[in-house]
Enzyme design. Structure first.
Site, PDB file in Angstrom:
ATOM      1  N   ARG A  57       2.693  -1.105  11.052  1.00  0.00           N
ATOM      2  CA  ARG A  57       2.826  -2.463  10.514  1.00  0.00           C
ATOM      3  C   ARG A  57       3.741  -2.460   9.291  1.00  0.00           C
ATOM      4  O   ARG A  57       3.592  -1.622   8.401  1.00  0.00           O
ATOM      5  CB  ARG A  57       1.448  -3.000  10.124  1.00  0.00           C
ATOM      6  N   GLY A  84      -5.010 -13.977  12.387  1.00  0.00           N
ATOM      7  CA  GLY A  84      -6.019 -13.527  11.448  1.00  0.00           C
ATOM      8  C   GLY A  84      -7.003 -14.614  11.106  1.00  0.00           C
ATOM      9  O   GLY A  84      -8.090 -14.697  11.690  1.00  0.00           O
ATOM     10  N   TYR A 130       0.844  -1.184   0.000  1.00  0.00           N
ATOM     11  CA  TYR A 130       0.000   0.000   0.000  1.00  0.00           C
ATOM     12  C   TYR A 130       0.887   1.243   0.000  1.00  0.00           C
ATOM     13  O   TYR A 130       2.115   1.158  -0.112  1.00  0.00           O
ATOM     14  CB  TYR A 130      -0.985  -0.064   1.165  1.00  0.00           C
TER      15      TYR A 130
END
Length: 379
Positions: A243, A333, A196
């Site tokens: 992160r 997760g 990202y």
């Protein structure tokens, strides 16, 4: 041997025992997490086209609030930064009000919840808001992405951000942080992973800029530094995490100098006083193979506060790195998708429900409870 020696020996032994278990409390800055199990941030696409959290989202997080720390789905800081259909945002008053339902539900269980602040960069798509994706440099991701309505289309070539636009970008993060505080979040996690926007600034393979935001690792880290300094005006640094994914190939990522780059980045966020660094050290999300593997113990020598490990951890592996002092929390997760009571199952050594199928990971409109809030707890 003096009595003081035995007192010191006992104190060190007792301290070691305290950090040995996944189920021990841990402080993240001034906040006390009731155990060392975190709900990892995921992108479940269950929020509707307006990106506003609903009652069902509050129920989802409430079901998993036995975790010591919950980190929300990746949450768009702006329309420009949000390009995933049905993902949440944090740039409107309606979104803030929706998130208040989530934070209230989690706080009622005496848990801590952070929101992950997300700008998708070149992985966004103009089908959502009619905005061309942006990036440090104009290189498209290879392959297709899911667009509005759930169909697929090729990734678009992003527009390289002008240097003059970057103060506005930093302000978008600051505005989202202010909204996070208003919504009742205990802290924020900056998404600097998975290809990202911030990750593409940091990595040399995706940042070919010739201004002060490109070139050297120091320059490529500059925008992350400015974002951190900006959000520190809203939250104290110990309530901010970040992160990183130094090993990951997701989003067409990976650079030959990643080990050096991420070593520098982690040492710098330590100097900036952040409360934790969240490392996707596991290789289950795909390894780029362009540099040596970055391990948690590499982060431990660089970062003096809380380290969270993530990707592919079992209970036994998590216990091992906690006992060894390599990590302080482990984020789970996929196991949390089908095991809302994952903490209780771990604590009671109960079998886990099978991982949910890929068709259950993401929402597609319609009845959002299916594959989301309908997983049972252990009998």
């Amino acid at each position: 041997i003096t009595n003081s020696f035995f007192r010191l020996l006992f104190r060190n032994y007792y301290t070691h025992l305290l950090i040995m278990s996944l189920f021990n409390e841990i402080k993240i800055g001034s906040l006390l997490a009731k155990n060392r199990i975190a709900l990892a941030p995921m992108t479940r696409a269950r929020y509707g086209e307006d990106g506003v959290p609903k009652d069902i989202n509050a129920e989802y997080f409430k079901q998993r609030s036995s975790a010591g720390l919950l980190i929300t789905d990746a949450t768009g800081i702006s329309k420009e930064g949000l390009g995933w259909w049905l993902a949440p945002g944090l740039f409107s008053s309606e979104q803030v009000e929706g998130w208040k339902k989530v934070t209230s539900a989690v706080h009622a269980s005496q848990s801590i919840i952070y929101v992950q602040l997300w700008h998708m960069g070149r992985q966004s798509h103009s089908s959502l808001f009619g905005i061309q994706p942006v990036a440090p440099s104009a290189f498209a991701v290879k392959g297709d992405t899911h667009i509005k309505g759930g169909s697929k289309a090729p990734y678009e070539v992003p527009r390289a951000l002008e240097t003059s636009e970057l103060p506005r970008l930093v302000q978008d993060y600051v505005s989202a942080a202010k909204s996070a505080k208003e919504a009742g979040f205990d802290g924020i996690e900056i998404h600097g992973a998975n290809g990202y926007l911030l990750d593409t600034f940091l990595q040399s393979s995706t940042n070919h800029r010739t201004d002060e935001y490109g070139g050297s690792k120091e320059n490529r880290f500059r925008i992350i530094r400015e974002v951190i300094e900006g959000v520190k005006t809203v939250f104290p640094p110990e309530q901010i995490g970040i992160r990183f994914s130094p090993n990951g190939g997701y989003g067409d990522m990976g650079s030959s100098d990643n080990f050096e780059t991420f070593s520098y980045a982690i040492s710098e966020v330590d100097k900036l006083g952040l409360g934790y660094v969240h490392i996707m050290d596991g290789l289950g999300f795909g390894f780029h193979g362009k540099d040596k593997v970055f391990r948690l113990y590499d982060a431990r020598r660089l970062f003096s506060r809380v380290i969270i490990g993530n990707v592919g951890y079992s209970k036994e592996k998590a216990e091992g790195v906690i006992e060894g002092g390599v990590a302080d929390l482990i984020a789970f997760g996929r196991p949390f998708i089908s095991n809302p009571d994952l903490v209780e199952r771990f604590k009671g050594s109960l079998p886990l429900a099978p991982d949910a199928g890929y068709d259950k990971w993401y929402g597609h409109g319609g009845d959002e409870s299916i594959g989301y809030t309908d997983f049972p707890t252990a009998p």
